[in-house]
Motif scaffolding. Structure first.
Motif, short mmCIF file in Angstrom:
data_model
loop_
_atom_site.label_atom_id
_atom_site.label_comp_id
_atom_site.label_asym_id
_atom_site.label_seq_id
_atom_site.Cartn_x
_atom_site.Cartn_y
_atom_site.Cartn_z
N LEU A 35 90.62 68.77 -5.11
CA LEU A 35 89.22 68.40 -5.32
C LEU A 35 88.60 69.22 -6.43
CD1 LEU A 35 86.47 67.15 -4.61
CD2 LEU A 35 86.28 68.84 -2.76
N ILE A 36 88.76 70.55 -6.37
CA ILE A 36 88.04 71.44 -7.27
C ILE A 36 88.49 71.26 -8.72
CG2 ILE A 36 87.71 73.87 -7.88
CD1 ILE A 36 86.02 73.01 -5.55
N TYR A 39 89.33 66.62 -9.47
CA TYR A 39 88.24 65.67 -9.26
C TYR A 39 86.86 66.29 -9.47
CZ TYR A 39 91.82 62.60 -7.46
OH TYR A 39 92.93 61.81 -7.36
N TYR A 40 86.83 67.50 -10.00
CA TYR A 40 85.55 68.17 -10.25
C TYR A 40 85.54 68.81 -11.63
CZ TYR A 40 81.85 71.72 -9.63
OH TYR A 40 80.76 72.54 -9.79
N ALA A 44 84.50 66.78 -15.25
CA ALA A 44 83.23 67.25 -15.81
C ALA A 44 83.41 67.74 -17.25
CB ALA A 44 82.65 68.36 -14.93
N HIS A 215 78.29 66.66 -10.39
CA HIS A 215 78.90 66.07 -9.20
C HIS A 215 80.40 65.94 -9.43
CE1 HIS A 215 74.79 65.12 -8.27
NE2 HIS A 215 75.10 64.41 -7.19
N PRO A 216 81.18 65.88 -8.36
CA PRO A 216 82.60 65.54 -8.53
C PRO A 216 82.74 64.09 -8.97
CG PRO A 216 82.03 65.65 -6.20
CD PRO A 216 80.83 66.14 -6.96
N ALA A 220 86.10 60.99 -5.50
CA ALA A 220 86.30 62.14 -4.62
C ALA A 220 85.68 61.93 -3.25
CB ALA A 220 85.72 63.40 -5.27
N LEU A 228 83.63 66.75 1.74
CA LEU A 228 82.35 66.42 1.13
C LEU A 228 81.31 65.93 2.12
CD1 LEU A 228 83.58 64.75 -2.18
CD2 LEU A 228 82.75 67.07 -1.83
N ALA A 235 76.85 66.56 -4.33
CA ALA A 235 77.13 67.69 -5.22
C ALA A 235 77.34 68.95 -4.39
CB ALA A 235 75.97 67.90 -6.19
N SER A 238 80.16 75.32 -7.18
CA SER A 238 81.44 76.00 -7.36
C SER A 238 81.46 76.65 -8.74
CB SER A 238 82.61 75.04 -7.21
OG SER A 238 83.84 75.71 -7.35
#
Length: 247
Positions: A35-36, A39-40, A44, A215-216, A220, A228, A235, A238
């Motif tokens: 995820l981190i 997908y984040y 981004a 936001h991811p 996600a 989540l 959001a 992190s």
């Protein structure tokens, strides 16, 4: 910080700080689908970078190369370096033997000429350093005038979330334990408040164009529904993302 820390530890407990050579393969495998990272942070960064076709981009602290690969797929001309020899080996396996990948330390002089790049991405690397002065000066040196530096670091509230008694305004060292693909590892960071970050950017010759708390990626929400579910807005905190312009 590639995943949610499992526990915090004093820096004195760490035998070899940030030993990526020791857990490179596990870290790389974990972050392919986490995820981190997957997908984040990476989506981004790509959103902030925008259209990169034909742009020369330096991936500072490239790790196993997933961001370099994504930028190259979008038409960028990518070079990368990492302090970890094993990480560079993994990046070369991904990107090919002809890729411009080097073992170098962001804390020291970089092996590139002045004004060599249109953009530099320093994702999840500066927060390992106590002093940003020389690294930012080197990143500014290798950028063309008007070039962009995209920085991703631990969000400065994370330390207070981990250690409520910590002094937010002090530049301080802290560590957390993680499990990457079944292998335990400890990462040690340097916390700095937001104003210390922006002051360092300005002193190095950058103008802050964007500060983002993204936001991811949309998918996600379904892929990581349990994680989540605690964030109705979609959001979470992190990392903090900056786009800086070389002036």
């Amino acid at each position: 910080m590639p995943a949610t820390p499992e526990s915090s530890a004093g820096a004195a407990d760490v035998a070899v700080e940030n030993d990526y050579d020791g857990f490179a393969e596990a870290y790389a495998a974990e972050n392919e689908t986490s995820l981190i990272n997957a997908y984040y942070a990476r989506p981004a960064i790509l959103d902030l970078a925008g259209d990169v076709a034909g742009r020369r981009i330096l991936d500072a602290g490239c790790g196993a190369g997933p961001l370099s690969a994504a930028l190259r797929d979008r038409g960028a001309i990518v070079a990368g370096f990492d302090r970890s020899t094993k990480m560079v080996e993994l990046a070369r396996q991904r990107l090919g033997d002809d890729a411009d990948l080097r073992v170098a330390d962001i804390a020291g002089p970089l092996p590139y000429p002045d004004a060599a790049f249109d953009d530099v991405v320093a994702a999840l690397v500066l927060h390992y350093l106590e002093d940003w002065t020389a690294p930012l000066a080197e990143l500014r040196r290798v950028l063309k005038p008007g070039g962009r530096l995209i920085v991703v670091v631990n969000h400065p509230v994370i330390l207070k979330m981990e250690q409520r008694e910590a002094d937010y305004f002090a530049i301080s060292k802290w560590s957390s334990e993680y499990t990457f693909n079944g292998q335990k590892a400890v990462l040690t960071y340097w916390h700095r408040p937001l104003h210390a970050m922006t002051d360092a950017f300005t002193a190095a010759g950058f103008r802050t164009a964007v500060i983002s708390e993204p936001h991811p990626a949309p998918e996600a929400r379904e892929l990581f529904s349990d994680e989540l579910a605690r964030f109705p807005s979609g959001a979470f905190l992190s990392f903090l993302f900056f786009v800086l312009e070389a002036v």
